[in-house]
Design an enzyme around this catalytic site. Sequence first.
Site, short mmCIF file in Angstrom:
data_model
loop_
_atom_site.label_atom_id
_atom_site.label_comp_id
_atom_site.label_asym_id
_atom_site.label_seq_id
_atom_site.Cartn_x
_atom_site.Cartn_y
_atom_site.Cartn_z
CG HIS A 1 -1.91 -1.08 1.28
ND1 HIS A 1 -1.77 -2.17 2.10
CD2 HIS A 1 -3.07 -1.26 0.59
CE1 HIS A 1 -2.81 -2.98 1.94
NE2 HIS A 1 -3.61 -2.45 1.03
CB VAL B 1 5.75 -4.24 -2.48
CG1 VAL B 1 6.94 -4.23 -1.53
CG2 VAL B 1 5.56 -2.87 -3.14
N GLY C 1 -3.11 -2.01 -6.95
CA GLY C 1 -1.92 -2.85 -7.03
C GLY C 1 -2.05 -3.92 -8.10
#
Length: 272
Positions: free
Chosen positions: A34, A174, A145
């Site tokens: 995030h 990520v 994302g």
Amino acid sequence: MITVRTRAELAQARASLTGQLGLVPTMGALHAGHGALLDAARSAADGVVVSIFVNPTQFARSEDLGRYPRPLDADLALCAHRGVDVVWVPSVAEVYPAGMPQVGIDPGPLGAELEGAVRPTHFAGVLTVVAKLFANVRPDLAFFGEKDYQQLCLVRRMTRDLDLGVGIVGVPTVREPGGLALSSRNSYLSLAEHEEALSLSAALFAGREAAPFGAAAVLAAAQAVLQGAAVRPDYLELRAADLGPVVSGDARLLIAARVGATRLIDNVGMTL
Ligand code: PAF
């Protein structure tokens, strides 16, 4: 940073922001993934609004709505640290004042595939709440994302098909140093399950390595990794970048698997 609860407070806070407005829709339990969305929003937009709302309509009865993590204080601290202007934390009654919506967004054929085949009501719930978040925040840009790649494709499609006028920005996944994609649901994993979960990204990376040899080689390489693993995937599929059938060019290898009681999804991009 201002934290607001009601739609009226949101409208007031929004009116104080000028220039391009970026929205980062979240369900909270914020992590470095995030953080990357917030950074992307901060650098592309003049004002950044984050919504934190665990949306009940995208969970099936058997799913983890009740135990979904809600560490609000930590989430607000992360937003403040990343330079967010407004955090909207609505209640269920604020988002659905007339009860559960009778009219919603139909996610179309892609909504029934991949994740949608296992979670048939999920994407209708996601797209309906995203449309409501867009209607309330009225952003110029919204950040999602790539980890939830099918969600990203469906949000893009909804925005285009319904002329919503919001620019959709996809932000790369990520990962932990070992490869596991960051997810709020990783907190459910025991140490042993965390170890097992590494086979998802390992399979995807092996598939990506084989991309120069074509689609069959990609799937064979990924399946070879999974053969020796404790994890049995719900699906391992190679699709085109828009999740249509893959032929050649830009492609996505997608995987979903249950690790213990936790369902994890991941994907990587490649060029065939
Ligand atoms: O990706 C999520 O966190 C959720 O699906 C979203 C987009 C915030 C909608 O509830």
